[in-house]
Motif scaffolding. Structure first.
Motif, PDB file in Angstrom:
ATOM      1  N   GLU A 149      46.945  41.343  43.284  1.00 52.05           N
ATOM      2  CA  GLU A 149      45.946  41.927  44.195  1.00 52.05           C
ATOM      3  C   GLU A 149      44.540  41.722  43.619  1.00 52.05           C
ATOM      4  OE1 GLU A 149      44.982  43.518  47.764  1.00 52.05           O
ATOM      5  OE2 GLU A 149      47.081  43.555  47.162  1.00 52.05           O
ATOM      6  N   ALA A 150      44.385  41.909  42.307  1.00 54.20           N
ATOM      7  CA  ALA A 150      43.085  41.707  41.663  1.00 54.20           C
ATOM      8  C   ALA A 150      42.646  40.246  41.781  1.00 54.20           C
ATOM      9  CB  ALA A 150      43.150  42.136  40.195  1.00 54.20           C
ATOM     10  N   LEU A 151      43.571  39.314  41.573  1.00 57.83           N
ATOM     11  CA  LEU A 151      43.254  37.884  41.714  1.00 57.83           C
ATOM     12  C   LEU A 151      42.843  37.567  43.146  1.00 57.83           C
ATOM     13  CD1 LEU A 151      46.129  36.350  39.570  1.00 57.83           C
ATOM     14  CD2 LEU A 151      43.683  36.098  39.111  1.00 57.83           C
ATOM     15  N   SER A 152      43.562  38.122  44.101  1.00 55.35           N
ATOM     16  CA  SER A 152      43.260  37.898  45.516  1.00 55.35           C
ATOM     17  C   SER A 152      41.860  38.361  45.867  1.00 55.35           C
ATOM     18  CB  SER A 152      44.288  38.623  46.390  1.00 55.35           C
ATOM     19  OG  SER A 152      43.999  38.458  47.761  1.00 55.35           O
ATOM     20  N   ARG A 153      41.402  39.411  45.182  1.00 54.44           N
ATOM     21  CA  ARG A 153      40.096  40.004  45.482  1.00 54.44           C
ATOM     22  C   ARG A 153      38.975  39.492  44.572  1.00 54.44           C
ATOM     23  NH1 ARG A 153      40.618  45.346  48.355  1.00 54.44           N
ATOM     24  NH2 ARG A 153      42.774  45.466  49.055  1.00 54.44           N
ATOM     25  N   GLY A 154      39.246  38.436  43.807  1.00 56.31           N
ATOM     26  CA  GLY A 154      38.163  37.771  43.090  1.00 56.31           C
ATOM     27  C   GLY A 154      38.119  37.919  41.583  1.00 56.31           C
ATOM     28  N   ALA A 155      39.085  38.631  40.968  1.00 53.35           N
ATOM     29  CA  ALA A 155      39.086  38.716  39.503  1.00 53.35           C
ATOM     30  C   ALA A 155      39.134  37.306  38.928  1.00 53.35           C
ATOM     31  CB  ALA A 155      40.274  39.543  39.007  1.00 53.35           C
ATOM     32  N   GLY A 156      38.365  37.071  37.866  1.00 58.08           N
ATOM     33  CA  GLY A 156      38.311  35.733  37.275  1.00 58.08           C
ATOM     34  C   GLY A 156      39.553  35.391  36.481  1.00 58.08           C
ATOM     35  N   LYS A 157      40.085  36.375  35.753  1.00 56.99           N
ATOM     36  CA  LYS A 157      41.265  36.152  34.922  1.00 56.99           C
ATOM     37  C   LYS A 157      42.074  37.449  34.871  1.00 56.99           C
ATOM     38  CE  LYS A 157      43.365  34.088  31.161  1.00 56.99           C
ATOM     39  NZ  LYS A 157      43.572  32.741  30.725  1.00 56.99           N
ATOM     40  N   VAL A 158      43.383  37.317  35.054  1.00 58.38           N
ATOM     41  CA  VAL A 158      44.281  38.468  34.950  1.00 58.38           C
ATOM     42  C   VAL A 158      45.346  38.145  33.920  1.00 58.38           C
ATOM     43  CG1 VAL A 158      45.987  39.907  36.134  1.00 58.38           C
ATOM     44  CG2 VAL A 158      43.899  39.245  37.325  1.00 58.38           C
ATOM     45  N   ILE A 159      45.554  39.095  33.018  1.00 57.74           N
ATOM     46  CA  ILE A 159      46.655  38.991  32.065  1.00 57.74           C
ATOM     47  C   ILE A 159      47.693  40.033  32.455  1.00 57.74           C
ATOM     48  CG2 ILE A 159      47.366  39.247  29.657  1.00 57.74           C
ATOM     49  CD1 ILE A 159      44.721  38.023  28.852  1.00 57.74           C
ATOM     50  N   PHE A 160      48.911  39.547  32.641  1.00 60.13           N
ATOM     51  CA  PHE A 160      50.043  40.396  33.009  1.00 60.13           C
ATOM     52  C   PHE A 160      50.855  40.658  31.753  1.00 60.13           C
ATOM     53  CE2 PHE A 160      48.924  37.799  36.636  1.00 60.13           C
ATOM     54  CZ  PHE A 160      49.030  38.634  37.727  1.00 60.13           C
ATOM     55  N   VAL A 161      51.158  41.923  31.472  1.00 61.73           N
ATOM     56  CA  VAL A 161      52.008  42.276  30.338  1.00 61.73           C
ATOM     57  C   VAL A 161      53.240  42.986  30.882  1.00 61.73           C
ATOM     58  CG1 VAL A 161      52.241  43.682  28.249  1.00 61.73           C
ATOM     59  CG2 VAL A 161      50.118  42.438  28.682  1.00 61.73           C
ATOM     60  N   GLU A 162      54.399  42.447  30.555  1.00 66.58           N
ATOM     61  CA  GLU A 162      55.678  42.993  31.023  1.00 66.58           C
ATOM     62  C   GLU A 162      56.727  42.649  29.977  1.00 66.58           C
ATOM     63  OE1 GLU A 162      58.659  44.699  32.464  1.00 66.58           O
ATOM     64  OE2 GLU A 162      56.835  44.966  33.638  1.00 66.58           O
ATOM     65  N   ASN A 163      57.584  43.606  29.615  1.00 67.82           N
ATOM     66  CA  ASN A 163      58.559  43.314  28.564  1.00 67.82           C
ATOM     67  C   ASN A 163      59.918  42.855  29.089  1.00 67.82           C
ATOM     68  OD1 ASN A 163      59.532  45.760  29.461  1.00 67.82           O
ATOM     69  ND2 ASN A 163      59.954  46.556  27.429  1.00 67.82           N
ATOM     70  N   ASP A 164      60.165  42.944  30.381  1.00 65.53           N
ATOM     71  CA  ASP A 164      61.437  42.526  30.970  1.00 65.53           C
ATOM     72  C   ASP A 164      61.317  41.059  31.409  1.00 65.53           C
ATOM     73  OD1 ASP A 164      63.565  42.005  32.832  1.00 65.53           O
ATOM     74  OD2 ASP A 164      63.812  44.165  33.114  1.00 65.53           O
ATOM     75  N   LYS A 165      62.128  40.194  30.802  1.00 68.16           N
ATOM     76  CA  LYS A 165      62.031  38.746  31.078  1.00 68.16           C
ATOM     77  C   LYS A 165      62.267  38.413  32.543  1.00 68.16           C
ATOM     78  CE  LYS A 165      62.975  37.221  26.541  1.00 68.16           C
ATOM     79  NZ  LYS A 165      62.903  36.430  25.569  1.00 68.16           N
ATOM     80  N   ARG A 166      63.113  39.179  33.199  1.00 67.22           N
ATOM     81  CA  ARG A 166      63.357  38.914  34.630  1.00 67.22           C
ATOM     82  C   ARG A 166      62.073  39.089  35.432  1.00 67.22           C
ATOM     83  NH1 ARG A 166      67.578  43.325  35.775  1.00 67.22           N
ATOM     84  NH2 ARG A 166      65.984  44.341  34.523  1.00 67.22           N
ATOM     85  N   PHE A 167      61.305  40.130  35.104  1.00 68.04           N
ATOM     86  CA  PHE A 167      60.049  40.370  35.815  1.00 68.04           C
ATOM     87  C   PHE A 167      58.976  39.366  35.398  1.00 68.04           C
ATOM     88  CE2 PHE A 167      62.063  44.509  36.520  1.00 68.04           C
ATOM     89  CZ  PHE A 167      61.937  44.575  37.901  1.00 68.04           C
ATOM     90  N   CYS A 168      58.979  38.960  34.126  1.00 65.39           N
ATOM     91  CA  CYS A 168      58.030  37.928  33.683  1.00 65.39           C
ATOM     92  C   CYS A 168      58.240  36.650  34.489  1.00 65.39           C
ATOM     93  CB  CYS A 168      58.207  37.640  32.196  1.00 65.39           C
ATOM     94  SG  CYS A 168      57.703  38.999  31.139  1.00 65.39           S
ATOM     95  N   ASN A 169      59.504  36.258  34.639  1.00 64.85           N
ATOM     96  CA  ASN A 169      59.814  35.060  35.425  1.00 64.85           C
ATOM     97  C   ASN A 169      59.416  35.243  36.886  1.00 64.85           C
ATOM     98  OD1 ASN A 169      60.818  33.681  33.201  1.00 64.85           O
ATOM     99  ND2 ASN A 169      62.889  34.462  33.500  1.00 64.85           N
ATOM    100  N   LEU A 170      59.630  36.442  37.398  1.00 64.45           N
ATOM    101  CA  LEU A 170      59.268  36.744  38.778  1.00 64.45           C
ATOM    102  C   LEU A 170      57.747  36.658  38.988  1.00 64.45           C
ATOM    103  CD1 LEU A 170      60.325  37.715  41.553  1.00 64.45           C
ATOM    104  CD2 LEU A 170      59.961  40.043  40.745  1.00 64.45           C
TER     105      LEU A 170
END
Length: 194
Positions: free
Chosen positions: A62-83
């Motif tokens: 949502e942040a990227l869609s609204r113009g954020a320049g860079k987003v870092i996603f942190v998630e510890n579950d590999k299934r969600f990282c792949n998703l």
């Protein structure tokens, strides 16, 4: 799940099917997301945004869609990282605008600090029952991960709100059903003196 604003408005984000082992995942509701992003919307262009406990990547996308320049996603579950990676690829978001870190939030925050990363916005939506709020706030503050004018946004249960070390850090609190969204800044006294 859909993107509710910005250039990607209306596009769908894939999520994992609900099973017993994913029942702790509690995606940010459209109501909460719409409210938070209506507050941030005029300030997002070109910013750095950290989506902590990212799940499907709903908030960061949502942040990227609204113009954020860079987003870092942190998630510890590999299934969600792949998703998250799959969703970003499907949406055609340029690779230089995001990074997915598949690791425990403590290790990830330390790694980001070592790299000298500073964020305009950090959105943290940890599992409510785990009690991570104090540690998140202290790590973000002590590691210097938030820009002076930046906001740490905590999504938390209204029944058991986080109590910070210094009440002045709370810029605002807003309730949405059973959810409370807390906006934190570590330099409120500087804003008062302006």
């Amino acid at each position: 799940m859909r993107i509710i604003g910005g250039k990607l408005k209306g596009k769908r984000i894939k999520t994992l099917p609900k099973r017993d082992d994913t029942k702790l995942l509690r995606p940010t509701t459209d109501r909460v997301k719409e409210s938070v992003f209506s507050i941030l919307n005029n300030y997002l262009e070109g910013t750095t945004f950290l989506d902590l406990f990212a799940g499907s990547g709903n908030v960061g996308i949502e942040a990227l869609s609204r113009g954020a320049g860079k987003v870092i996603f942190v998630e510890n579950d590999k299934r969600f990282c792949n998703l998250i990676k799959e969703n970003l690829k499907k949406l055609g978001i340029e690779k230089d605008r995001y990074e997915v870190i598949c690791d425990d939030y403590v290790k990830a925050l330390k790694k980001l600090a070592k790299r000298g990363m500073v964020f305009d916005f950090i959105y943290a939506d940890p599992p409510y029952e785990k009690g991570f709020y104090t540690r998140i706030v202290n790590m973000v503050k002590n590691l210097g991960l938030l820009d002076r004018d930046g906001l740490l946004i905590l999504e938390e249960p209204k029944k058991h709100p986080f109590l910070p070390e210094d009440e002045k850090w709370i810029v605002e609190r807003r309730g949405y059903g059973t959810t409370l969204v807390t906006f934190v800044n570590f330099h409120p006294e500087e804003e008062e003196n302006v």
